[in-house]
Design a protein around this motif. Sequence first.
Motif, short mmCIF file in Angstrom:
data_model
loop_
_atom_site.label_atom_id
_atom_site.label_comp_id
_atom_site.label_asym_id
_atom_site.label_seq_id
_atom_site.Cartn_x
_atom_site.Cartn_y
_atom_site.Cartn_z
N GLY A 66 8.84 -0.63 5.20
CA GLY A 66 8.08 0.28 4.35
C GLY A 66 7.16 1.22 5.10
N THR A 67 7.31 1.32 6.42
CA THR A 67 6.48 2.23 7.21
C THR A 67 7.36 3.07 8.13
OG1 THR A 67 6.15 0.64 9.00
CG2 THR A 67 4.49 0.67 7.25
N VAL A 68 6.80 4.18 8.56
CA VAL A 68 7.44 5.07 9.51
C VAL A 68 6.57 5.09 10.76
CG1 VAL A 68 8.05 7.48 9.96
CG2 VAL A 68 8.47 6.49 7.72
N ASP A 69 7.19 4.84 11.91
CA ASP A 69 6.48 4.92 13.18
C ASP A 69 6.74 6.28 13.80
OD1 ASP A 69 5.51 2.33 12.95
OD2 ASP A 69 7.24 1.46 13.97
N LEU A 70 5.74 7.14 13.75
CA LEU A 70 5.82 8.51 14.22
C LEU A 70 5.22 8.59 15.62
CD1 LEU A 70 6.29 11.59 13.27
CD2 LEU A 70 3.83 11.56 12.90
N LEU A 71 5.94 9.23 16.54
CA LEU A 71 5.41 9.49 17.87
C LEU A 71 4.68 10.83 17.79
CD1 LEU A 71 5.27 8.70 20.89
CD2 LEU A 71 7.37 10.01 21.20
N ASP A 72 3.34 10.80 17.88
CA ASP A 72 2.59 12.04 17.73
C ASP A 72 2.67 12.87 19.02
OD1 ASP A 72 0.76 10.88 19.46
OD2 ASP A 72 -0.91 10.88 18.06
N LEU A 73 2.06 14.04 19.01
CA LEU A 73 2.18 14.96 20.14
C LEU A 73 1.46 14.49 21.39
CD1 LEU A 73 1.83 18.36 18.23
CD2 LEU A 73 3.89 17.09 18.82
N SER A 74 0.54 13.56 21.25
CA SER A 74 -0.16 13.03 22.43
C SER A 74 0.53 11.79 22.99
CB SER A 74 -1.62 12.71 22.08
OG SER A 74 -1.67 11.69 21.09
N GLY A 75 1.64 11.37 22.38
CA GLY A 75 2.40 10.24 22.90
C GLY A 75 2.04 8.90 22.29
N HIS A 76 1.22 8.87 21.26
CA HIS A 76 0.83 7.64 20.58
C HIS A 76 1.72 7.42 19.36
CE1 HIS A 76 -2.89 8.77 22.74
NE2 HIS A 76 -2.91 7.47 23.02
N VAL A 77 1.99 6.16 19.05
CA VAL A 77 2.78 5.82 17.88
C VAL A 77 1.83 5.58 16.71
CG1 VAL A 77 4.40 4.17 16.87
CG2 VAL A 77 4.64 4.85 19.26
N ILE A 78 2.08 6.28 15.61
CA ILE A 78 1.26 6.15 14.40
C ILE A 78 2.15 5.55 13.32
CG2 ILE A 78 -0.07 7.39 12.66
CD1 ILE A 78 -0.42 9.65 14.69
N SER A 79 1.71 4.48 12.69
CA SER A 79 2.44 3.87 11.58
C SER A 79 1.88 4.42 10.27
CB SER A 79 2.31 2.36 11.60
OG SER A 79 2.99 1.84 12.71
N ILE A 80 2.76 4.98 9.46
CA ILE A 80 2.36 5.56 8.18
C ILE A 80 3.23 4.96 7.09
CG2 ILE A 80 2.11 7.69 6.84
CD1 ILE A 80 1.80 9.16 9.53
N GLY A 81 2.63 4.46 6.03
CA GLY A 81 3.37 3.87 4.92
C GLY A 81 4.15 4.90 4.13
N LEU A 82 5.31 4.51 3.63
CA LEU A 82 6.13 5.44 2.84
C LEU A 82 5.41 5.95 1.60
CD1 LEU A 82 9.74 3.96 2.88
CD2 LEU A 82 8.93 6.04 3.94
N THR A 83 4.54 5.15 1.03
CA THR A 83 3.82 5.59 -0.17
C THR A 83 2.84 6.73 0.12
OG1 THR A 83 2.17 3.86 0.16
CG2 THR A 83 4.03 3.35 -1.30
N ASP A 84 2.47 6.92 1.40
CA ASP A 84 1.56 8.01 1.79
C ASP A 84 2.29 9.29 2.17
OD1 ASP A 84 -0.59 6.30 1.42
OD2 ASP A 84 -0.65 5.70 3.53
N ILE A 85 3.63 9.24 2.26
CA ILE A 85 4.40 10.39 2.74
C ILE A 85 4.98 11.16 1.56
CG2 ILE A 85 6.41 11.10 4.08
CD1 ILE A 85 6.02 8.55 5.75
N LYS A 86 4.78 12.49 1.57
CA LYS A 86 5.40 13.35 0.57
C LYS A 86 6.80 13.75 1.06
CE LYS A 86 4.64 17.54 -2.10
NZ LYS A 86 3.67 18.62 -2.35
N TYR A 87 6.89 14.29 2.25
CA TYR A 87 8.19 14.59 2.87
C TYR A 87 8.01 14.73 4.37
CZ TYR A 87 6.55 19.44 2.20
OH TYR A 87 5.82 20.59 2.17
N ILE A 88 9.13 14.63 5.06
CA ILE A 88 9.17 14.82 6.51
C ILE A 88 10.12 15.98 6.77
CG2 ILE A 88 9.84 13.82 8.72
CD1 ILE A 88 9.18 11.07 7.50
N CYS A 89 9.64 17.00 7.47
CA CYS A 89 10.46 18.16 7.79
C CYS A 89 10.87 18.10 9.26
CB CYS A 89 9.70 19.45 7.55
SG CYS A 89 9.40 19.79 5.82
#
Length: 170
Positions: A22-45
């Motif tokens: 139920g989460t997405v692990d996003l690699l941000d631009l600084s190289g850190h992994v951020i976990s974001i829950g699907l319920t908080d996401i509107k869309y990913i482009c």
Amino acid sequence: MRRITGETVPGYLPLAAFVRNGTVDLLDLSGHVISIGLTDIKYICYVRDFNLNDTANPERLTRRTFLARPRTEGLWLRLTFRTEDQLEGLAPIDASLLDDLIGDAGLQLIPPDIRSNTQRVYVPRTAITDLQLLAVITTPSRKKPLPKSAATSLQSELFNTPLPPNTRTN
């Protein structure tokens, strides 16, 4: 990635199999992994350029509906988000549509303007309140060839039909 709150979070994701528990692990631009829950996401482009200077619309998803019937093959869908705005897109006709719904808990769409910055959009099911199938877009119909057995049987029936008795010639 755009959150339900409107905040954008730029980063990197693979095209598929990025949802875990139920989460997405996003690699941000600084190289850190951020976990974001699907319920908080509107869309990913999936974009060509992050456009970090544009804080209002960095994904440049300006046209959210098709102006006319799409020319590309697919399922023409209209999604209504929890925030009550809409987005149209084309989903694949094949089984990968179901794979995305089950495995990634959402839909992968091609946006209305493929020449814009956004090339593909992932929308989690939790962000969708209404989903409408507007049309099934397929390639123009072509005449399908008859199987050889059917073609020969039609031809033999055509030429083996006896003529009426008065029309026979020698």
